[in-house]
Write a protein that holds these residues in place. Structure first.
Motif, PDB file in Angstrom:
ATOM      1  N   VAL A 125     -24.817   1.924  -1.551  1.00 35.62           N
ATOM      2  CA  VAL A 125     -23.550   1.218  -1.389  1.00 35.62           C
ATOM      3  C   VAL A 125     -22.381   2.193  -1.426  1.00 35.62           C
ATOM      4  CG1 VAL A 125     -21.976  -0.436  -2.478  1.00 35.62           C
ATOM      5  CG2 VAL A 125     -24.401  -0.985  -2.260  1.00 35.62           C
ATOM      6  N   PHE A 126     -22.396   3.128  -2.373  1.00 38.56           N
ATOM      7  CA  PHE A 126     -21.282   4.076  -2.497  1.00 38.56           C
ATOM      8  C   PHE A 126     -21.174   4.973  -1.266  1.00 38.56           C
ATOM      9  CE2 PHE A 126     -20.652   4.301  -7.407  1.00 38.56           C
ATOM     10  CZ  PHE A 126     -20.410   2.942  -7.418  1.00 38.56           C
ATOM     11  N   ILE A 127     -22.308   5.504  -0.804  1.00 43.10           N
ATOM     12  CA  ILE A 127     -22.277   6.420   0.338  1.00 43.10           C
ATOM     13  C   ILE A 127     -21.920   5.667   1.617  1.00 43.10           C
ATOM     14  CG2 ILE A 127     -23.633   8.035   1.709  1.00 43.10           C
ATOM     15  CD1 ILE A 127     -22.860   8.944  -1.137  1.00 43.10           C
ATOM     16  N   TRP A 128     -22.439   4.442   1.772  1.00 40.47           N
ATOM     17  CA  TRP A 128     -22.072   3.649   2.935  1.00 40.47           C
ATOM     18  C   TRP A 128     -20.589   3.296   2.921  1.00 40.47           C
ATOM     19  CZ3 TRP A 128     -22.556   2.269   7.666  1.00 40.47           C
ATOM     20  CH2 TRP A 128     -21.853   1.157   8.140  1.00 40.47           C
ATOM     21  N   THR A 129     -20.059   2.948   1.756  1.00 44.28           N
ATOM     22  CA  THR A 129     -18.648   2.591   1.647  1.00 44.28           C
ATOM     23  C   THR A 129     -17.756   3.750   2.087  1.00 44.28           C
ATOM     24  OG1 THR A 129     -19.118   1.047  -0.157  1.00 44.28           O
ATOM     25  CG2 THR A 129     -16.839   1.781   0.072  1.00 44.28           C
ATOM     26  N   PHE A 130     -18.158   4.973   1.791  1.00 43.86           N
ATOM     27  CA  PHE A 130     -17.406   6.159   2.221  1.00 43.86           C
ATOM     28  C   PHE A 130     -17.286   6.196   3.738  1.00 43.86           C
ATOM     29  CE2 PHE A 130     -17.693  11.046   2.599  1.00 43.86           C
ATOM     30  CZ  PHE A 130     -16.330  11.151   2.808  1.00 43.86           C
ATOM     31  N   THR A 131     -18.401   5.981   4.436  1.00 46.95           N
ATOM     32  CA  THR A 131     -18.364   5.988   5.900  1.00 46.95           C
ATOM     33  C   THR A 131     -17.588   4.793   6.446  1.00 46.95           C
ATOM     34  OG1 THR A 131     -20.438   7.221   6.115  1.00 46.95           O
ATOM     35  CG2 THR A 131     -19.798   5.835   7.983  1.00 46.95           C
ATOM     36  N   GLN A 132     -17.868   3.616   5.924  1.00 52.84           N
ATOM     37  CA  GLN A 132     -17.208   2.396   6.399  1.00 52.84           C
ATOM     38  C   GLN A 132     -15.693   2.489   6.225  1.00 52.84           C
ATOM     39  OE1 GLN A 132     -17.627  -1.073   3.874  1.00 52.84           O
ATOM     40  NE2 GLN A 132     -17.923  -2.391   5.654  1.00 52.84           N
ATOM     41  N   SER A 133     -15.235   2.871   5.049  1.00 52.25           N
ATOM     42  CA  SER A 133     -13.796   2.921   4.780  1.00 52.25           C
ATOM     43  C   SER A 133     -13.115   3.996   5.614  1.00 52.25           C
ATOM     44  CB  SER A 133     -13.550   3.182   3.291  1.00 52.25           C
ATOM     45  OG  SER A 133     -14.122   2.165   2.495  1.00 52.25           O
ATOM     46  N   SER A 134     -13.789   5.123   5.839  1.00 53.51           N
ATOM     47  CA  SER A 134     -13.211   6.192   6.660  1.00 53.51           C
ATOM     48  C   SER A 134     -12.998   5.720   8.092  1.00 53.51           C
ATOM     49  CB  SER A 134     -14.122   7.425   6.635  1.00 53.51           C
ATOM     50  OG  SER A 134     -14.237   7.954   5.338  1.00 53.51           O
ATOM     51  N   ILE A 135     -13.980   5.010   8.635  1.00 55.68           N
ATOM     52  CA  ILE A 135     -13.863   4.536  10.017  1.00 55.68           C
ATOM     53  C   ILE A 135     -12.783   3.463  10.128  1.00 55.68           C
ATOM     54  CG2 ILE A 135     -15.080   3.318  11.869  1.00 55.68           C
ATOM     55  CD1 ILE A 135     -17.639   4.722  10.936  1.00 55.68           C
ATOM     56  N   MET A 136     -12.748   2.534   9.176  1.00 58.85           N
ATOM     57  CA  MET A 136     -11.723   1.492   9.224  1.00 58.85           C
ATOM     58  C   MET A 136     -10.330   2.081   9.081  1.00 58.85           C
ATOM     59  SD  MET A 136     -12.846  -1.466   9.939  1.00 58.85           S
ATOM     60  CE  MET A 136     -11.256  -2.241   9.616  1.00 58.85           C
ATOM     61  N   ALA A 137     -10.157   3.038   8.172  1.00 57.31           N
ATOM     62  CA  ALA A 137      -8.851   3.668   8.005  1.00 57.31           C
ATOM     63  C   ALA A 137      -8.472   4.465   9.248  1.00 57.31           C
ATOM     64  CB  ALA A 137      -8.868   4.578   6.777  1.00 57.31           C
ATOM     65  N   GLY A 138      -9.460   5.142   9.855  1.00 54.12           N
ATOM     66  CA  GLY A 138      -9.181   5.897  11.066  1.00 54.12           C
ATOM     67  C   GLY A 138      -8.770   5.013  12.219  1.00 54.12           C
ATOM     68  N   THR A 139      -9.344   3.809  12.311  1.00 58.09           N
ATOM     69  CA  THR A 139      -8.998   2.899  13.400  1.00 58.09           C
ATOM     70  C   THR A 139      -7.512   2.563  13.398  1.00 58.09           C
ATOM     71  OG1 THR A 139     -11.219   1.936  13.258  1.00 58.09           O
ATOM     72  CG2 THR A 139      -9.560   0.673  14.458  1.00 58.09           C
ATOM     73  N   ARG A 140      -6.914   2.481  12.219  1.00 55.06           N
ATOM     74  CA  ARG A 140      -5.485   2.135  12.097  1.00 55.06           C
ATOM     75  C   ARG A 140      -4.610   3.351  11.832  1.00 55.06           C
ATOM     76  NH1 ARG A 140      -8.143  -1.939   8.930  1.00 55.06           N
ATOM     77  NH2 ARG A 140      -8.029  -4.008   9.900  1.00 55.06           N
ATOM     78  N   ALA A 141      -5.171   4.554  11.920  1.00 52.99           N
ATOM     79  CA  ALA A 141      -4.427   5.753  11.542  1.00 52.99           C
ATOM     80  C   ALA A 141      -3.180   5.949  12.389  1.00 52.99           C
ATOM     81  CB  ALA A 141      -5.331   6.980  11.641  1.00 52.99           C
ATOM     82  N   ILE A 142      -3.275   5.703  13.691  1.00 53.64           N
ATOM     83  CA  ILE A 142      -2.121   5.870  14.577  1.00 53.64           C
ATOM     84  C   ILE A 142      -1.357   4.561  14.731  1.00 53.64           C
ATOM     85  CG2 ILE A 142      -1.356   6.516  16.884  1.00 53.64           C
ATOM     86  CD1 ILE A 142      -2.457   8.848  15.257  1.00 53.64           C
ATOM     87  N   SER A 143      -2.060   3.487  15.067  1.00 49.45           N
ATOM     88  CA  SER A 143      -1.383   2.212  15.320  1.00 49.45           C
ATOM     89  C   SER A 143      -0.700   1.671  14.073  1.00 49.45           C
ATOM     90  CB  SER A 143      -2.400   1.179  15.839  1.00 49.45           C
ATOM     91  OG  SER A 143      -3.443   0.981  14.892  1.00 49.45           O
ATOM     92  N   GLY A 144      -1.190   2.000  12.894  1.00 51.47           N
ATOM     93  CA  GLY A 144      -0.576   1.519  11.665  1.00 51.47           C
ATOM     94  C   GLY A 144       0.487   2.424  11.102  1.00 51.47           C
ATOM     95  N   ASN A 145       0.732   3.567  11.753  1.00 53.25           N
ATOM     96  CA  ASN A 145       1.735   4.525  11.271  1.00 53.25           C
ATOM     97  C   ASN A 145       2.635   4.991  12.408  1.00 53.25           C
ATOM     98  OD1 ASN A 145       0.837   5.319   8.275  1.00 53.25           O
ATOM     99  ND2 ASN A 145      -1.022   5.113   9.517  1.00 53.25           N
ATOM    100  N   LEU A 146       2.997   4.066  13.287  1.00 54.90           N
ATOM    101  CA  LEU A 146       3.807   4.427  14.447  1.00 54.90           C
ATOM    102  C   LEU A 146       5.175   4.968  14.049  1.00 54.90           C
ATOM    103  CD1 LEU A 146       3.008   1.598  17.035  1.00 54.90           C
ATOM    104  CD2 LEU A 146       2.318   3.998  17.098  1.00 54.90           C
ATOM    105  N   GLY A 147       5.753   4.430  12.970  1.00 56.44           N
ATOM    106  CA  GLY A 147       7.056   4.933  12.531  1.00 56.44           C
ATOM    107  C   GLY A 147       7.002   6.411  12.199  1.00 56.44           C
ATOM    108  N   LEU A 148       5.966   6.818  11.484  1.00 53.54           N
ATOM    109  CA  LEU A 148       5.788   8.226  11.133  1.00 53.54           C
ATOM    110  C   LEU A 148       5.486   9.070  12.363  1.00 53.54           C
ATOM    111  CD1 LEU A 148       5.560  10.284   8.796  1.00 53.54           C
ATOM    112  CD2 LEU A 148       3.134   9.684   8.640  1.00 53.54           C
ATOM    113  N   VAL A 149       4.649   8.546  13.250  1.00 57.47           N
ATOM    114  CA  VAL A 149       4.268   9.291  14.454  1.00 57.47           C
ATOM    115  C   VAL A 149       5.475   9.530  15.353  1.00 57.47           C
ATOM    116  CG1 VAL A 149       2.918   9.139  16.586  1.00 57.47           C
ATOM    117  CG2 VAL A 149       1.879   8.500  14.406  1.00 57.47           C
TER     118      VAL A 149
END
Length: 304
Positions: free
Chosen positions: A109-133
């Motif tokens: 669970v811990f190791i899977w959560t690392f991968t899952q959370s990284s991918i979900m955060a990456g999906t919104r990395a640009i679209s969720g931070n347009l002001g900063l970009v």
């Protein structure tokens, strides 16, 4: 003589400089233009302090409004593990025949959560931070990488709880625990590459963030988080191609490596063949490939 003195000056038009010629004369460059790959890597390295500080700040702020604060970094994956234990371990009986099932499950669970959370955060990395970009000029890959670093920091908090669980369930301290370090390094490279791939796709199509939870949930169920892939492949009539796909599944590879490193009863015979080359190959293929894929669209982020 008089006629020569009164000859009007030549009116031949001097050709005007093009915008490109003016920019070259004054040393100007296109704002947001994609640098060369080598220059891009140098820019990222120059901003390494920003990447780590941004990741730490995001991690600190994540639970700042909660009563338990940073304890949720450990409580969340533990609660998930408890739910999975009840559903899969007790109701569906996947714990039968799996030694040290609770450490086996919590590690997955811990190791899977690392991968899952990284991918979900990456999906919104640009679209969720347009002001900063749009406000600042910096290599945009800093965002998905910093989000992956944030998830790695959160995993390290969880690993402290995992070690306590291992000791409580009689798993002895072993020299093989050192193997967790290269396994995490390779997984981080893989996660960062996936985050950059999804960041580029999410920047162009933000709706993909709504689809990802369903895809990730499906991926989790075939990655051996709650059950043993080794046990299934040895007692199943699945086609060889399906069994091979289950074994080289990158999420399952990194989970199995961590179980092998930390759990004494998880033996090398339970690992797929050539597991370390597979883990390294996935890290290089997705990590380097994802970085190049993200870099190729550098000048498009934040526009339109």
């Amino acid at each position: 003589m008089s006629q020569a003195l009164h000859t009007p000056p030549s009116t031949a038009a001097v050709p005007a400089e093009t915008p490109a010629q003016l920019a070259a004369r004054f040393g100007l460059s296109v704002s947001g233009a994609r640098p060369t790959l080598r220059a891009y890597v140098r820019q990222l390295w120059a901003r390494r302090h920003f990447i780590t500080a941004f990741a730490t700040a995001k991690l600190t702020a994540q639970y700042s409004q909660a009563k338990l604060g940073q304890l949720w970094q450990v409580a969340n994956p533990l609660l998930n593990a408890a739910v999975y234990y009840f559903i899969f371990g007790v109701l569906l009986g996947t714990k039968h025949g799996v030694p040290d099932y609770i450490p086996f499950l919590v590690t997955g669970v811990f190791i899977w959560t690392f991968t899952q959370s990284s991918i979900m955060a990456g999906t919104r990395a640009i679209s969720g931070n347009l002001g900063l970009v749009r406000a600042l000029h910096f290599p945009r890959a800093a965002l998905p990488i910093s989000f992956c670093l944030q998830q790695l920091q959160q995993l390290l908090f969880s690993m402290a709880a995992l070690l306590v669980i291992l000791l409580c369930f009689g798993v002895p301290v072993s020299l093989s625990w050192v193997l967790a370090i290269p396994a995490l390094v390779l997984q981080f490279m893989f996660n960062a590459g996936m985050a950059m791939i999804m960041a580029r796709m999410g920047a162009k199509t933000p709706d993909i963030a709504q689809l990802m939870p369903f895809l990730l949930r499906t991926w989790m169920y075939v990655s051996g988080v709650m059950w043993s892939i080794d046990k299934l492949t040895k007692n199943s009539d699945l086609p060889p191609a399906v069994m091979t796909a289950l074994e080289i599944n990158p999420a399952a590879v990194y989970i199995d490596l961590m179980r092998f490193a930390l759990i004494d009863s998880f033996h090398a015979s339970q690992l797929p063949h050539h597991v370390w080359p597979a883990a390294t190959g996935w890290a290089l293929l997705v990590g380097v490939g994802g970085f190049i894929y993200f870099w190729k669209a550098e000048e498009t982020y934040g526009r339109g």
